[in-house]
Design a protein around this motif. Structure first.
Motif, PDB file in Angstrom:
ATOM      1  N   SER A   1       0.823  -1.216   0.000  1.00  0.00           N
ATOM      2  CA  SER A   1       0.000   0.000   0.000  1.00  0.00           C
ATOM      3  C   SER A   1       0.854   1.262   0.000  1.00  0.00           C
ATOM      4  O   SER A   1       2.030   1.228   0.399  1.00  0.00           O
ATOM      5  CB  SER A   1      -0.902   0.014   1.239  1.00  0.00           C
TER       6      SER A   1
ATOM      7  N   ASP B   1       2.035   2.228   3.518  1.00  0.00           N
ATOM      8  CA  ASP B   1       3.107   1.318   3.971  1.00  0.00           C
ATOM      9  C   ASP B   1       4.429   1.682   3.271  1.00  0.00           C
ATOM     10  O   ASP B   1       5.481   1.721   3.909  1.00  0.00           O
ATOM     11  CB  ASP B   1       2.749  -0.144   3.656  1.00  0.00           C
TER      12      ASP B   1
ATOM     13  N   TRP C   1       6.122  -2.288  14.554  1.00  0.00           N
ATOM     14  CA  TRP C   1       4.757  -2.355  15.114  1.00  0.00           C
ATOM     15  C   TRP C   1       4.611  -1.311  16.225  1.00  0.00           C
ATOM     16  O   TRP C   1       3.657  -0.541  16.255  1.00  0.00           O
ATOM     17  CB  TRP C   1       4.496  -3.767  15.658  1.00  0.00           C
TER      18      TRP C   1
ATOM     19  N   SER D   1      -4.049   1.554  10.876  1.00  0.00           N
ATOM     20  CA  SER D   1      -4.282   1.001   9.545  1.00  0.00           C
ATOM     21  C   SER D   1      -3.018   0.462   8.890  1.00  0.00           C
ATOM     22  O   SER D   1      -3.080  -0.177   7.842  1.00  0.00           O
ATOM     23  CB  SER D   1      -4.883   2.085   8.647  1.00  0.00           C
TER      24      SER D   1
ATOM     25  N   HIS E   1       0.115  -1.870   8.105  1.00  0.00           N
ATOM     26  CA  HIS E   1       0.262  -3.320   8.157  1.00  0.00           C
ATOM     27  C   HIS E   1       1.022  -3.758   9.405  1.00  0.00           C
ATOM     28  O   HIS E   1       2.053  -3.155   9.740  1.00  0.00           O
ATOM     29  CB  HIS E   1       1.018  -3.794   6.908  1.00  0.00           C
TER      30      HIS E   1
ATOM     31  N   LEU F   1       4.783  -4.654   8.987  1.00  0.00           N
ATOM     32  CA  LEU F   1       5.558  -3.641   8.256  1.00  0.00           C
ATOM     33  C   LEU F   1       7.066  -3.870   8.383  1.00  0.00           C
ATOM     34  O   LEU F   1       7.832  -3.662   7.432  1.00  0.00           O
ATOM     35  CB  LEU F   1       5.208  -2.240   8.777  1.00  0.00           C
TER      36      LEU F   1
ATOM     37  N   LEU G   1       3.642  -8.260   3.037  1.00  0.00           N
ATOM     38  CA  LEU G   1       3.010  -6.948   2.882  1.00  0.00           C
ATOM     39  C   LEU G   1       2.071  -6.877   1.686  1.00  0.00           C
ATOM     40  O   LEU G   1       1.250  -5.972   1.592  1.00  0.00           O
ATOM     41  CB  LEU G   1       4.079  -5.849   2.756  1.00  0.00           C
TER      42      LEU G   1
ATOM     43  N   ARG H   1      -0.272  -9.021   1.028  1.00  0.00           N
ATOM     44  CA  ARG H   1      -1.636  -9.310   1.481  1.00  0.00           C
ATOM     45  C   ARG H   1      -2.002  -8.331   2.584  1.00  0.00           C
ATOM     46  O   ARG H   1      -1.175  -8.034   3.436  1.00  0.00           O
ATOM     47  CB  ARG H   1      -1.696 -10.730   2.065  1.00  0.00           C
ATOM     48  N   ARG H   2      -3.199  -7.885   2.584  1.00  0.00           N
ATOM     49  CA  ARG H   2      -3.604  -6.885   3.577  1.00  0.00           C
ATOM     50  C   ARG H   2      -4.076  -7.582   4.856  1.00  0.00           C
ATOM     51  O   ARG H   2      -5.229  -7.512   5.253  1.00  0.00           O
ATOM     52  CB  ARG H   2      -4.703  -5.993   3.016  1.00  0.00           C
ATOM     53  N   ARG H   3      -3.170  -8.347   5.472  1.00  0.00           N
ATOM     54  CA  ARG H   3      -3.530  -8.997   6.733  1.00  0.00           C
ATOM     55  C   ARG H   3      -3.111  -8.073   7.876  1.00  0.00           C
ATOM     56  O   ARG H   3      -1.991  -7.608   7.912  1.00  0.00           O
ATOM     57  CB  ARG H   3      -2.766 -10.318   6.846  1.00  0.00           C
ATOM     58  N   ARG H   4      -4.018  -7.751   8.770  1.00  0.00           N
ATOM     59  CA  ARG H   4      -3.684  -6.773   9.805  1.00  0.00           C
ATOM     60  C   ARG H   4      -3.695  -7.400  11.201  1.00  0.00           C
ATOM     61  O   ARG H   4      -4.471  -8.210  11.506  1.00  0.00           O
ATOM     62  CB  ARG H   4      -4.676  -5.616   9.776  1.00  0.00           C
TER      63      ARG H   4
END
Lengths: 444, 398
Positions: B160, B163, B325, B336, B338, B341, B393, B395-398
């Motif tokens: 993103s 990111d 993080w 928002s 990741h 990151l 990164l 995939r938008r897994r949060r």
């Protein structure tokens, strides 16, 4: 308050000088990391010498005179005694920078070879041969004669028999033929000089490098026989063999290196600065290991690349573009190495040697140029390109001191002192000559 | 020796050839192609040529190359320091800087403590001073991120925009804490007992030297007509002088040069063109630097660091994730972003490698540990860093 450009630079120089001197004072008497010392000196040299070079240009002198002046000023002879022996350009730092020093010489030689065009060499081969011949036949015997006369006027050299004195005068004559290709090439590059005189000086410079090495070796063999001090040394055939190896081996290796460079320029054309550095280190290392002339190897390589490769010109240009820091280091270290102690001791003979060398170089060049119908400007001014002396001559002086124990150390002192004079006068004279001949294209 | 030098020359030609072909896309050997575009080939060439490889660069020649390496510290440090211009800092805001610095400090803390804890297990009988030295050194090497790797990652699809922006920003600032740590470390720990002053005095000398470097560079480069090559010469000279002086006084040349760069960036009206000039010419110096780093690699130390290096890579990766993080959630307060990151910040090189080379040259009894560990880590991160980060990164897994 806004500072002018000059004022700002002057303040910058003060900051730099204060930093370097303070560090020297703080570390005086403590063991210092040689590489760190060399790095500091490297920075100092790059900035101060560069600015001194700009000042030299402002007063119509070649920039290398500025570089040499910084070497002299911050070396062991001028400021060091004033500041209780604190020397910025210490001998140890100069030794640590030997790698860069050698690299600079290699690049200078490569550029010199690259400046030579095959068509020009073909066209003017007679002039080149005659001028080189003129130097060998006029300068060597002429200077030897003057030196012999000087020795005679001084009542001879103490404890030295006549045969040895003749040999000593002869060797001084032979070393007077040698010149500094680096000085000539640097001045030509700086003034972007072009024309018949520049071409001739360049070509003679390259050709003389081969001739001088051969001449010195042969003369040394005769000198050894004359003073009977050759015990343990090589005989004439061995010396001849070694000279042949040095010249032919250097030519062969130069061609091989040139071919590789040509292929590089054709196929790769990437990482040019890295290649320049690598090449410089290679040439620097060649001299020692196989008793080859690194200078000759690089000159031949440059000549091959320029004349036998379509893309060679790009490479030579890259070398010229990236080599300036190395040139600055080379000439500043050369300035710091000029031995003013020797000059103080042997100045009458050294002045005699330098002046007679200048006079006979003029005569030899005039004779060679006239014999082949060169224009008046070339006849009268080309000699100015052959006055600077440095590395090669100092090397000869060291060999003499080693091989002729009876007279060698005296000869070395005289030669080293004369080199100091020639190296200061050489670039200034050549710049004057190029300007008078109308071949200097630029003033900076 | 000359033959060795000739081979050295030929090897450099070969690497340049392969590198240029890879860039033109003629050699389709993924992931080799990607690897050729990183600094790893230069490290590899350095190793092959070094005393531990074919011995083409003997120890003596390596010593003669040291002034170039020290000059490299000055150059890299100055270039990095000139990022920190007050106007630019204000534009991004304190929180952004706080986030990047948090990420780096957490990484250094985790790696430093873990290395300090694990060293006696791997090397029983290791002296306490050496243990501290190695732990602090490896922590400093771990803190930063190589921007080139991040640049390659952010060009990939699926990462993103926010990111990417944070990755680029963090990678630009997270070298600062390691350099500061190194500066303080060199001032407090008199590495070989030959320091010319006490610890606070050495720290003050570092600051003074750095300020003089910045001020001197500003004064020597007033606005005007200097050509690029002339400006290059002056900046090279100032950097070299101060790095050499710092090394002579047993200070950290990187720290001094970073300070110099900061002072210069905040004084000089010419910072932009000087920065651009330095960046354009950095490649050659960096390549030489990497070759020297490779030559310093010690094969016998591989056995020693065989456990340490992979552990170091994994731990550093985990610490980067945790640090990023904490930096994004705790300091930046951005939910928002990741959660993984930090996987985009595992690339090592640049300043990290410079720190490793510097530590290695002053390593004493720890010789081999720094370079071997970090070089292995750099190569591993070059090889696996990008696929892992893309996987995480993309995939938008949060």
């Amino acid at each position: 308050m806004r500072l002018s450009r000059v004022g700002s630079r002057l303040l910058g120089v003060v900051v730099l000088l204060a930093t370097a001197f303070t560090v020297r004072v703080l570390t005086a008497g403590t063991p210092v990391d040689g590489a760190a010392d060399a790095t500091m000196v490297l920075g100092f040299v790059l900035v101060i010498s560069y600015l001194a070079g700009r000042v030299a240009i402002r007063v119509n002198l070649p920039s290398i005179t500025g570089y040499l002046a910084v070497g002299v000023l911050f070396g062991p002879w001028v400021l060091a005694p004033v500041f209780s022996g604190i020397t910025i350009l210490s001998h140890e730092a100069a030794v640590s920078l030997q790698l860069l020093d050698g690299a600079a010489l290699g690049l200078i030689a490569l550029t010199a070879g690259g400046e030579l065009k095959l068509s020009m060499v073909r066209e003017r081969r007679r002039s080149i041969a005659w001028v080189v011949g003129g130097h060998v036949l006029v300068v060597a015997p002429g200077v030897a004669g003057v030196m012999m006369g000087l020795f005679y006027l001084m009542g001879g050299l103490p404890d030295v028999p006549t045969a040895s004195m003749v040999a000593a005068a002869g060797m001084l004559g032979v070393t007077a033929v040698a010149k500094s290709p680096a000085t000539t090439i640097a001045v030509i590059q700086e003034y972007k000089a072009k024309g018949p005189m520049t071409d001739l000086v360049l070509a003679v410079t390259v050709a003389k490098d081969v001739v001088v090495v051969t001449l010195f070796t042969v003369a040394l063999a005769f000198a050894l026989m004359a003073v009977e001090a050759g015990g343990g040394g090589a005989g004439v055939p061995a010396l001849a063999l070694r000279t042949a190896w040095e010249v032919l081996g250097s030519l062969a290796l130069g061609l091989a290196l040139g071919w590789i460079l040509a292929q590089y320029a054709r196929w790769v054309r990437a990482e040019m600065p890295l290649l320049v550095l690598a090449l410089a280190f290679v040439s620097g290392g060649l001299n020692e290991a196989y008793h080859l002339s690194g200078l000759l190897v690089c000159m031949v390589a440059g000549f091959y690349v320029e004349n036998f490769s379509e893309h060679g010109h790009t490479l030579i240009q890259a070398v010229e573009k990236h080599a300036q820091p190395l040139y600055i280091i080379f000439f500043t270290i050369a300035g710091a190495a000029l031995d003013f102690g020797a000059l103080a001791v042997a100045w009458p003979v050294a002045v005699g040697l330098a002046l007679s060398r200048m006079a006979f170089t003029f005569l030899g060049t005039w004779f060679g140029a006239r014999a082949t119908g060169e224009p008046q400007a070339v006849r009268g001014l080309a000699w100015t390109g052959f006055i600077g002396q440095a590395g090669v001559t100092l090397g000869f002086a060291a060999v003499l001191a080693d091989r002729l124990p009876a007279v060698g150390p005296t000869l070395r002192t005289v030669i080293v002192a004369a080199v100091a004079l020639n190296q200061i006068a050489g670039p200034i004279l050549f710049r004057w000559g190029l300007t008078r001949a109308g071949e200097a294209q630029t003033t900076a | 020796m000359s033959l060795q030098l000739l081979i050295l020359f030929l090897v450099i030609v070969l690497v340049a050839l392969l590198g240029s072909r890879a860039r033109r896309g003629r050699v389709r050997m993924w992931p080799l192609q990607r690897l050729l575009q990183t600094g790893t080939p230069f490290v590899f060439v350095g190793f092959l040529m070094g005393p531990q490889g074919f011995g083409l660069v003997p120890g003596g020649l390596l010593d003669q190359l040291r002034p170039i390496v020290i000059l490299g510290f000055g150059w890299i440090g100055f270039l990095y320091g000139s990022h920190f211009e007050w106007r630019r800092i204000r534009r991004f805001g304190a929180r952004m800087y706080g986030g990047g610095i948090t990420e780096s400090v957490v990484t250094m803390g985790v790696v430093g403590l873990a290395v300090y804890w694990v060293l006696p297990l791997l090397y029983p009988g290791m002296q306490e001073a050496l243990r501290e030295h190695v732990a602090v050194g490896l922590a400093a090497c771990a803190g930063g991120t190589a921007p080139a790797g991040v640049f390659a990652l952010t060009r990939q699809r699926g990462v993103s925009a926010r990111d990417s922006e944070l990755l680029r920003f963090f990678s630009a600032v997270d070298d600062l804490p390691p350099v500061l740590l190194l500066g303080v470390f060199f001032a407090l720990w008199d590495v070989d007992g030959g320091g010319v002053a006490s610890a606070p005095e050495r720290l003050a000398m570092s600051v003074v030297l750095g300020t003089l470097l910045g001020l001197g560079s500003h004064l020597l480069l007033p606005s005007g007509r200097d050509s690029a090559s002339h400006a290059f010469l002056l900046i090279l000279g100032m950097g070299s002088l101060c790095a050499g002086a710092a090394e002579m006084l047993l200070l950290s040349p990187l720290f001094v040069a970073v300070l110099g760069g900061m002072v210069f960036a905040n004084l000089s009206p010419r910072k932009e063109d000087i920065y651009g000039l330095m960046e354009r010419r950095e490649h050659t110096l960096y390549a030489v630097f990497l070759i020297v780093a490779g030559a310093l690699f010690r094969w016998e130390a591989v056995r020693v660091v065989l456990l340490l290096a992979p552990g170091y890579v994994i731990l550093r990766g985990a610490a980067k994730v945790a640090g990023a993080w904490l930096g994004t959630r705790g300091v930046l307060r951005e939910g928002s972003v990741h959660g993984m990151l930090g996987t985009g910040l595992v690339f090592q090189g640049g300043m990290g490698l410079a720190i490793a080379v510097h530590l290695e040259l002053n390593a004493g009894a720890a010789a081999g540990l720094f370079m071997t560990t970090v070089v292995l880590a750099v190569v591993l991160n070059d090889l696996i860093g990008l696929p892992i980060a893309v996987q995480a990164l993309g995939r938008r897994r949060r």
